[in-house]
Design a protein around this motif. Structure first.
Motif, PDB file in Angstrom:
ATOM      1  N   ARG A  83       4.448   9.721  -3.531  1.00  0.00           N
ATOM      2  CA  ARG A  83       3.433   9.198  -2.632  1.00  0.00           C
ATOM      3  C   ARG A  83       3.233   7.720  -2.903  1.00  0.00           C
ATOM      4  O   ARG A  83       3.577   7.217  -3.968  1.00  0.00           O
ATOM      5  CB  ARG A  83       2.106   9.961  -2.791  1.00  0.00           C
ATOM      6  CG  ARG A  83       1.522   9.938  -4.187  1.00  0.00           C
ATOM      7  CD  ARG A  83       0.145  10.589  -4.169  1.00  0.00           C
ATOM      8  NE  ARG A  83       0.241  11.996  -3.844  1.00  0.00           N
ATOM      9  CZ  ARG A  83      -0.271  12.960  -4.603  1.00  0.00           C
ATOM     10  NH1 ARG A  83      -0.934  12.669  -5.697  1.00  0.00           N
ATOM     11  NH2 ARG A  83      -0.135  14.212  -4.248  1.00  0.00           N
ATOM     12  N   PRO A  84       2.691   6.969  -1.956  1.00  0.00           N
ATOM     13  CA  PRO A  84       2.488   5.548  -2.152  1.00  0.00           C
ATOM     14  C   PRO A  84       1.561   5.269  -3.312  1.00  0.00           C
ATOM     15  O   PRO A  84       0.746   6.093  -3.705  1.00  0.00           O
ATOM     16  CB  PRO A  84       1.845   5.100  -0.825  1.00  0.00           C
ATOM     17  CG  PRO A  84       2.204   6.164   0.147  1.00  0.00           C
ATOM     18  CD  PRO A  84       2.296   7.419  -0.629  1.00  0.00           C
ATOM     19  N   ASP A  85       1.692   4.063  -3.865  1.00  0.00           N
ATOM     20  CA  ASP A  85       0.828   3.618  -4.943  1.00  0.00           C
ATOM     21  C   ASP A  85      -0.623   3.710  -4.502  1.00  0.00           C
ATOM     22  O   ASP A  85      -1.063   3.022  -3.597  1.00  0.00           O
ATOM     23  CB  ASP A  85       1.193   2.169  -5.298  1.00  0.00           C
ATOM     24  CG  ASP A  85       0.355   1.638  -6.449  1.00  0.00           C
ATOM     25  OD1 ASP A  85      -0.472   2.409  -6.979  1.00  0.00           O
ATOM     26  OD2 ASP A  85       0.543   0.460  -6.803  1.00  0.00           O
ATOM     27  N   ARG A  86      -1.432   4.556  -5.173  1.00  0.00           N
ATOM     28  CA  ARG A  86      -2.805   4.759  -4.760  1.00  0.00           C
ATOM     29  C   ARG A  86      -3.693   3.594  -5.164  1.00  0.00           C
ATOM     30  O   ARG A  86      -4.863   3.551  -4.817  1.00  0.00           O
ATOM     31  CB  ARG A  86      -3.363   6.055  -5.359  1.00  0.00           C
ATOM     32  CG  ARG A  86      -2.544   7.280  -5.038  1.00  0.00           C
ATOM     33  CD  ARG A  86      -2.290   7.423  -3.564  1.00  0.00           C
ATOM     34  NE  ARG A  86      -3.501   7.673  -2.804  1.00  0.00           N
ATOM     35  CZ  ARG A  86      -3.531   7.774  -1.502  1.00  0.00           C
ATOM     36  NH1 ARG A  86      -2.419   7.619  -0.799  1.00  0.00           N
ATOM     37  NH2 ARG A  86      -4.660   8.017  -0.873  1.00  0.00           N
ATOM     38  N   GLY A  87      -3.147   2.603  -5.893  1.00  0.00           N
ATOM     39  CA  GLY A  87      -3.922   1.415  -6.215  1.00  0.00           C
ATOM     40  C   GLY A  87      -4.025   0.469  -5.035  1.00  0.00           C
ATOM     41  O   GLY A  87      -4.780  -0.488  -5.061  1.00  0.00           O
ATOM     42  N   ALA A  88      -3.266   0.680  -3.997  1.00  0.00           N
ATOM     43  CA  ALA A  88      -3.301  -0.149  -2.786  1.00  0.00           C
ATOM     44  C   ALA A  88      -3.384   0.763  -1.591  1.00  0.00           C
ATOM     45  O   ALA A  88      -2.987   1.923  -1.645  1.00  0.00           O
ATOM     46  CB  ALA A  88      -2.041  -1.013  -2.704  1.00  0.00           C
ATOM     47  N   PRO A  89      -3.884   0.262  -0.458  1.00  0.00           N
ATOM     48  CA  PRO A  89      -3.968   1.105   0.735  1.00  0.00           C
ATOM     49  C   PRO A  89      -2.601   1.582   1.185  1.00  0.00           C
ATOM     50  O   PRO A  89      -1.591   0.922   0.975  1.00  0.00           O
ATOM     51  CB  PRO A  89      -4.590   0.169   1.788  1.00  0.00           C
ATOM     52  CG  PRO A  89      -5.272  -0.894   1.001  1.00  0.00           C
ATOM     53  CD  PRO A  89      -4.444  -1.070  -0.238  1.00  0.00           C
ATOM     54  N   VAL A  90      -2.570   2.752   1.810  1.00  0.00           N
ATOM     55  CA  VAL A  90      -1.322   3.234   2.386  1.00  0.00           C
ATOM     56  C   VAL A  90      -0.792   2.195   3.354  1.00  0.00           C
ATOM     57  O   VAL A  90      -1.515   1.608   4.134  1.00  0.00           O
ATOM     58  CB  VAL A  90      -1.547   4.563   3.129  1.00  0.00           C
ATOM     59  CG1 VAL A  90      -0.289   4.978   3.870  1.00  0.00           C
ATOM     60  CG2 VAL A  90      -1.948   5.653   2.144  1.00  0.00           C
ATOM     61  N   ALA A 148      -9.008   8.030   4.774  1.00  0.00           N
ATOM     62  CA  ALA A 148      -9.581   6.712   5.031  1.00  0.00           C
ATOM     63  C   ALA A 148      -8.487   5.663   5.204  1.00  0.00           C
ATOM     64  O   ALA A 148      -8.677   4.671   5.903  1.00  0.00           O
ATOM     65  CB  ALA A 148     -10.526   6.312   3.897  1.00  0.00           C
ATOM     66  N   GLU A 149      -7.320   5.877   4.572  1.00  0.00           N
ATOM     67  CA  GLU A 149      -6.262   4.872   4.591  1.00  0.00           C
ATOM     68  C   GLU A 149      -5.315   5.006   5.772  1.00  0.00           C
ATOM     69  O   GLU A 149      -4.769   4.011   6.247  1.00  0.00           O
ATOM     70  CB  GLU A 149      -5.434   4.935   3.286  1.00  0.00           C
ATOM     71  CG  GLU A 149      -6.174   4.519   2.044  1.00  0.00           C
ATOM     72  CD  GLU A 149      -6.952   5.678   1.428  1.00  0.00           C
ATOM     73  OE1 GLU A 149      -6.805   6.812   1.925  1.00  0.00           O
ATOM     74  OE2 GLU A 149      -7.721   5.451   0.489  1.00  0.00           O
ATOM     75  N   ALA A 150      -5.082   6.222   6.250  1.00  0.00           N
ATOM     76  CA  ALA A 150      -4.057   6.398   7.280  1.00  0.00           C
ATOM     77  C   ALA A 150      -4.302   7.660   8.075  1.00  0.00           C
ATOM     78  O   ALA A 150      -4.951   8.596   7.603  1.00  0.00           O
ATOM     79  CB  ALA A 150      -2.664   6.450   6.634  1.00  0.00           C
ATOM     80  N   ALA A 151      -3.769   7.675   9.294  1.00  0.00           N
ATOM     81  CA  ALA A 151      -3.786   8.868  10.145  1.00  0.00           C
ATOM     82  C   ALA A 151      -2.397   9.044  10.736  1.00  0.00           C
ATOM     83  O   ALA A 151      -1.831   8.097  11.276  1.00  0.00           O
ATOM     84  CB  ALA A 151      -4.835   8.734  11.249  1.00  0.00           C
ATOM     85  N   VAL A 152      -1.859  10.247  10.632  1.00  0.00           N
ATOM     86  CA  VAL A 152      -0.501  10.531  11.113  1.00  0.00           C
ATOM     87  C   VAL A 152      -0.530  11.786  11.981  1.00  0.00           C
ATOM     88  O   VAL A 152      -1.037  12.821  11.558  1.00  0.00           O
ATOM     89  CB  VAL A 152       0.478  10.746   9.937  1.00  0.00           C
ATOM     90  CG1 VAL A 152       1.881  11.063  10.465  1.00  0.00           C
ATOM     91  CG2 VAL A 152       0.513   9.519   9.035  1.00  0.00           C
ATOM     92  N   PRO A 153       0.013  11.723  13.204  1.00  0.00           N
ATOM     93  CA  PRO A 153       0.037  12.921  14.051  1.00  0.00           C
ATOM     94  C   PRO A 153       1.075  13.913  13.542  1.00  0.00           C
ATOM     95  O   PRO A 153       2.187  13.533  13.173  1.00  0.00           O
ATOM     96  CB  PRO A 153       0.431  12.369  15.427  1.00  0.00           C
ATOM     97  CG  PRO A 153       1.225  11.126  15.118  1.00  0.00           C
ATOM     98  CD  PRO A 153       0.619  10.558  13.871  1.00  0.00           C
TER      99      PRO A 153
END
Length: 410
Positions: A5-12, A152-157
């Motif tokens: 998963r992406p680095d959780r220290g920065a927003p997706v 809060a960081e991203a929305a994906v269909p």
């Protein structure tokens, strides 16, 4: 990436990246999981090519435009066949996509929102006279519902359902021309919107996320029945004029006469409480006030609600607002009001990401006549959407150039 998963220290979407090659790398990486359900190697190759074409092409993402990005004229026939004439099951890819999104973005809810695409002609599958509640007018076009996994960081269909007007489901010749499967039957808007979220929760083995839905243009009581029967937590935004009754089994001593939601909240000032909560981006909502009232929809007798599933009307103010900024119904009576507000705010993440990302990858661009083609294109565009989110604005500048926080609903 850390553990997939992406680095959780920065927003997706803020991963270090340098250009289109990074997007291709994300697509290739996603292909190992998202496209694994495709039965043949050539289908997996075509899926990756189509996704890259969606990310690279400028302007409207037609099949020709997409094919030109990945192989020129020689690729047009195979691209058309992959979308409109192949045999692969889009539901299996969406299921794998949902699992991947869950692993990489840690969503908190499934947000269901409608999409309307105006069309000039009547040949595109599903085109008909569609009433658009947010525009308060009828347009000629396609309408669909999408289920978005949102944090809060991203929305994906991850799932889509196309609204088929009676002219498409009841005309045998039209059904054959659009290759609409026999199992696809007429359904109400409420059933269409509800099933968009319930299908993943019921059939895909995903976590039991709560569902957030805007009821504008929908019958509130019918939507509630779908989710009550499924035992799924629901948070539904409602209009101030929504007719309700106080649930006298939970709040005794009050009249159960029909009353509009806003009038009900105004008449019961003693139910208001200060509340500490945050919006979808983690910002504190200053001077927040919430009112929580047990209710039933005016058109649904209390005896017809599922036993043990209390329904609450929640209204929310900020600062010196004289009227509630938002009102919603929820059957998740065990959730604290602050948690319900946080779920409602997630719809703003979908609104924020739709134009700069979903539009950029051609989510609304398929204009063909094939029902299966529409679903396969929407599936590939959803994968491209995830790749763009993960690669970030430096790799794919078109995706978030205009991204601004937006309010839920409309």
């Amino acid at each position: 990436m850390n553990g997939g998963r992406p680095d959780r220290g920065a927003p997706v979407g803020e991963e270090p990246s340098t250009g289109p090659d990074d997007v291709d790398a994300w697509v290739a990486g996603l292909g190992d999981s998202v496209f694994a359900p495709l039965g043949r190697r050539d289908q997996r190759i075509q899926a990756e090519r189509y996704t890259r074409g969606l990310l690279r092409a400028t302007g409207r993402k037609t099949l020709r435009n997409i094919a030109d990005q990945v192989g020129g004229e020689a690729a047009r026939q195979s691209t058309h066949h992959f979308i409109s004439g192949s045999s692969w099951k889009w539901t299996r890819v969406r299921r794998a996509l949902a699992a991947t999104v869950a692993r990489m973005t840690e969503p908190r809810a499934l947000v269901v929102l409608p999409t309307v695409v105006p069309r000039v002609g009547t040949r595109s599958v599903g085109v008909g006279e569609q009433f658009v509640p947010h525009l308060r007018q009828t347009v000629l076009g396609q309408q669909s519902y999408g289920a978005w996994l949102a944090s809060a960081e991203a929305a994906v269909p991850v799932n889509w359902r196309l609204v088929l007007p009676p002219g498409w489901t009841e005309d045998a010749a039209r059904r054959r021309g659009a290759s609409i499967p026999e199992a696809v039957r007429p359904e109400s808007l409420e059933a269409c919107a509800s099933e968009t979220a319930l299908e993943p929760l019921r059939d895909w083995g995903v976590p039991p996320w709560p569902v957030v839905i805007d009821s504008k243009g929908l019958d509130v009581a019918e939507c509630l029945r779908h989710f009550d029967r499924a035992g799924v937590p629901l948070v539904m935004r409602v209009c101030p004029s929504t007719p309700l009754r106080i649930d006298c089994t939970a709040l005794q001593g009050y009249s159960d006469r029909e009353i509009q939601a806003e009038q009900l909240v105004e008449s019961m000032k003693r139910m208001r409480r200060p509340l500490e909560c945050q919006d979808a981006w983690g910002r504190p909502l200053q001077d927040a006030v919430v009112s929580v009232i047990p209710v039933v929809p005016a058109s649904m007798p209390g005896s017809r609600r599922e036993p043990g599933r209390q329904l609450l009307l929640m209204a929310h103010w900020q600062g010196r607002e004289r009227r509630p900024a938002k009102m919603w119904l929820t059957n998740a009576a065990d959730l604290p009001p602050a948690d319900v507000i946080a779920l409602v705010e997630l719809a703003g993440t979908v609104t924020r990401d739709f134009l700069p990302i979903a539009e950029s990858v051609g989510l609304r661009d398929f204009g063909g006549r094939s029902f299966q083609g529409w679903h396969r294109h929407a599936t590939m565009a959803s994968v491209a959407h995830l790749a763009a989110v993960l690669a970030g604005p430096r790799a794919f500048p078109a995706t978030r150039a205009a991204a601004l926080p937006a309010a839920c609903g409309g």
